[in-house]
Design an enzyme around this catalytic site. Structure first.
Site, PDB file in Angstrom:
ATOM      1  N   ASN A   9       0.969  -0.481   0.466  1.00  0.00           N
ATOM      2  CA  ASN A   9       0.019   0.025  -0.144  1.00  0.00           C
ATOM      3  C   ASN A   9       0.926   1.460   0.092  1.00  0.00           C
ATOM      4  O   ASN A   9       1.680   1.774   0.935  1.00  0.00           O
ATOM      5  CB  ASN A   9      -0.603   0.002   1.364  1.00  0.00           C
ATOM      6  CG  ASN A   9      -1.521   1.112   1.793  1.00  0.00           C
ATOM      7  OD1 ASN A   9      -1.461   1.759   0.556  1.00  0.00           O
ATOM      8  ND2 ASN A   9      -2.684   0.990   2.559  1.00  0.00           N
ATOM      9  N   LYS A  11      -0.114   4.239  -0.427  1.00  0.00           N
ATOM     10  CA  LYS A  11      -0.617   5.632   0.368  1.00  0.00           C
ATOM     11  C   LYS A  11      -0.430   6.599  -0.312  1.00  0.00           C
ATOM     12  O   LYS A  11      -0.216   6.900  -1.347  1.00  0.00           O
ATOM     13  CB  LYS A  11      -0.110   6.050   1.618  1.00  0.00           C
ATOM     14  CG  LYS A  11      -0.325   4.457   2.976  1.00  0.00           C
ATOM     15  CD  LYS A  11      -0.346   4.321   4.460  1.00  0.00           C
ATOM     16  CE  LYS A  11      -0.021   3.194   5.081  1.00  0.00           C
ATOM     17  NZ  LYS A  11      -0.147   3.603   6.577  1.00  0.00           N
ATOM     18  N   HIS A  97      -9.924   0.956   4.534  1.00  0.00           N
ATOM     19  CA  HIS A  97      -7.941   1.530   5.189  1.00  0.00           C
ATOM     20  C   HIS A  97      -8.705   1.974   6.882  1.00  0.00           C
ATOM     21  O   HIS A  97      -9.485   2.928   7.272  1.00  0.00           O
ATOM     22  CB  HIS A  97      -6.951   1.561   4.291  1.00  0.00           C
ATOM     23  CG  HIS A  97      -5.803   1.874   5.280  1.00  0.00           C
ATOM     24  ND1 HIS A  97      -5.525   2.921   6.037  1.00  0.00           N
ATOM     25  CD2 HIS A  97      -4.604   0.955   4.874  1.00  0.00           C
ATOM     26  CE1 HIS A  97      -4.179   2.347   6.802  1.00  0.00           C
ATOM     27  NE2 HIS A  97      -3.930   1.325   6.078  1.00  0.00           N
ATOM     28  N   GLU A  99      -6.975   5.014   7.832  1.00  0.00           N
ATOM     29  CA  GLU A  99      -6.450   6.059   7.430  1.00  0.00           C
ATOM     30  C   GLU A  99      -7.613   6.745   6.491  1.00  0.00           C
ATOM     31  O   GLU A  99      -8.330   7.714   7.268  1.00  0.00           O
ATOM     32  CB  GLU A  99      -5.331   5.749   6.779  1.00  0.00           C
ATOM     33  CG  GLU A  99      -4.310   5.773   7.272  1.00  0.00           C
ATOM     34  CD  GLU A  99      -3.314   5.509   6.872  1.00  0.00           C
ATOM     35  OE1 GLU A  99      -3.547   5.192   5.805  1.00  0.00           O
ATOM     36  OE2 GLU A  99      -2.223   4.777   7.683  1.00  0.00           O
ATOM     37  N   GLU A 169      -5.119  -4.875  10.518  1.00  0.00           N
ATOM     38  CA  GLU A 169      -4.308  -4.213  11.034  1.00  0.00           C
ATOM     39  C   GLU A 169      -4.791  -3.417  11.949  1.00  0.00           C
ATOM     40  O   GLU A 169      -5.281  -2.568  12.237  1.00  0.00           O
ATOM     41  CB  GLU A 169      -4.306  -2.537   9.225  1.00  0.00           C
ATOM     42  CG  GLU A 169      -4.028  -3.384   8.117  1.00  0.00           C
ATOM     43  CD  GLU A 169      -3.303  -2.816   7.409  1.00  0.00           C
ATOM     44  OE1 GLU A 169      -2.230  -2.472   6.912  1.00  0.00           O
ATOM     45  OE2 GLU A 169      -4.621  -1.515   6.706  1.00  0.00           O
ATOM     46  N   GLY A 175       2.771   2.126  10.892  1.00  0.00           N
ATOM     47  CA  GLY A 175       3.540   2.768  11.287  1.00  0.00           C
ATOM     48  C   GLY A 175       4.449   3.370  11.898  1.00  0.00           C
ATOM     49  O   GLY A 175       4.796   4.674  12.203  1.00  0.00           O
ATOM     50  N   SER A 215       3.405  -2.538  10.319  1.00  0.00           N
ATOM     51  CA  SER A 215       5.227  -2.328  10.493  1.00  0.00           C
ATOM     52  C   SER A 215       5.000  -4.044   9.971  1.00  0.00           C
ATOM     53  O   SER A 215       6.165  -4.055  11.456  1.00  0.00           O
ATOM     54  CB  SER A 215       5.287  -1.861  12.117  1.00  0.00           C
ATOM     55  OG  SER A 215       4.828  -0.478  12.256  1.00  0.00           O
TER      56      SER A 215
HETATM   57  P1  PGA Z   1       2.980   0.291   7.749  1.00  0.00           P
HETATM   58  O1  PGA Z   1       1.360   0.574   7.045  1.00  0.00           O
HETATM   59  O2  PGA Z   1       3.429  -1.502   7.149  1.00  0.00           O
HETATM   60  O3  PGA Z   1       3.846   1.394   7.268  1.00  0.00           O
HETATM   61  O4  PGA Z   1       2.653  -0.004   8.979  1.00  0.00           O
HETATM   62  C1  PGA Z   1       0.451  -1.164   6.637  1.00  0.00           C
HETATM   63  C2  PGA Z   1      -0.820  -0.632   6.074  1.00  0.00           C
HETATM   64  O5  PGA Z   1      -1.172   1.155   6.722  1.00  0.00           O
HETATM   65  O6  PGA Z   1      -1.343  -0.578   5.237  1.00  0.00           O
END
Ligand code: PGA
Length: 254
Positions: A9, A11, A97, A99, A169, A175, A215
């Site tokens: 992803n 983003k 997601h 976010e 997630e 992140g 992460s």
């Molecule tokens: P990350 O993001 O691996 O940077 O923690 C995962 C995601 O949000 O899909």
């Protein structure tokens, strides 16, 4: 059969030239390599989907979008629909997601509509679920993910589930550098699996892949992917460098 999937992803990262560079580097990393049956997916920003899909043609790497609007077309300034995303080369979409839920107010009800819109166009849905830190601290994580799955996806007929991939997630791990332990991932995945099996039966459940995200990186992927109910990963930060992403994929090495 459950599939092994590693999805990147991207983003809101990478300009067009940078996206193309990452796609080319990934192509080089994967050239001549045995992927041991792992399906690889990348999700660039909308404007770069077409170019990335063209660059990755013939490699077997699939391209996803990170969101769609629930309507097919019309006066929805700034939005992108499932048919439009598909025409640009996307075969999948990431929905729900955290976010999108957090910053854009996406609710389970809206996500149910978006899921329908995606499936109507034949886009596979990578559907994200996950609890925030307070919910985990309160011991509500099982309940939270269960509700997210039920509210957004349980209106679907059983046959629609062949185009649904779930991604657990935990929001506190996205992140942040803090990862769920393989055991924490496993127990939630097993729970989600039981919830799906209860509603749709074993047959559907045995087809649904559940990815872990948060992460996940070259150092921890192998241990997480080794868990029986973890079928791969949704990778943010570590998907932005081809070598790191390849190293995550190698977490599945046969
Ligand atoms: P990350 O993001 O691996 O940077 O923690 C995962 C995601 O949000 O899909």
């Amino acid at each position: 059969m459950r599939r092994k999937i590693v999805a990147g992803n991207w983003k809101m990262n990478k300009t067009l030239p940078e996206s193309l560079e990452l796609a080319e580097n990934l192509k080089k990393e994967l050239e001549g390599q045995c992927l041991c049956g792992v399906e690889v997916v990348v999700a660039p920003v909308f404007t770069n989907v077409y170019a990335v899909a063209e660059a990755l043609k013939g490699t077997g790497v699939a391209v996803a979008v990170q969101n769609i609007h629930q309507m097919k077309s019309g006066a929805y300034t700034g939005e992108v629909s499932a048919p439009i995303a598909k025409s640009a080369g996307a075969t999948k979409v990431i929905l729900g997601h955290s976010e999108r839920r957090q910053y854009f107010g996406e609710t389970d009800a809206l996500l149910a509509e978006k899921t329908d819109a995606a499936l109507a166009e034949g886009l596979e849905v990578i559907f994200c679920i996950g609890e925030v830190l307070e919910e985990r601290k309160a011991g509500k994580h099982f309940e939270v993910v269960e509700e997210q799955v039920k509210n957004a996806l349980f209106h679907l007929p059983a046959e629609a589930w062949k185009n649904i991939v779930l991604a657990y997630e935990p929001v506190w791990a996205i992140g942040t550098g803090e990862t769920a332990t393989p055991e924490q991932a496993e127990e939630i995945h097993a729970h989600i699996r039981a919830v799906v099996a209860e509603k749709y039966g074993k047959e559907v459940d045995e087809e649904v892949s559940i990815l872990y995200g948060g992460s996940c990186n070259p150092k921890n992927a192998k241990e997480i992917f080794a868990k029986p109910n973890v079928d791969g990963g949704l990778i943010g930060g570590a998907s932005l460098k081809a070598a790191d992403f390849k190293a995550v994929i190698d977490g599945f090495k046969c």
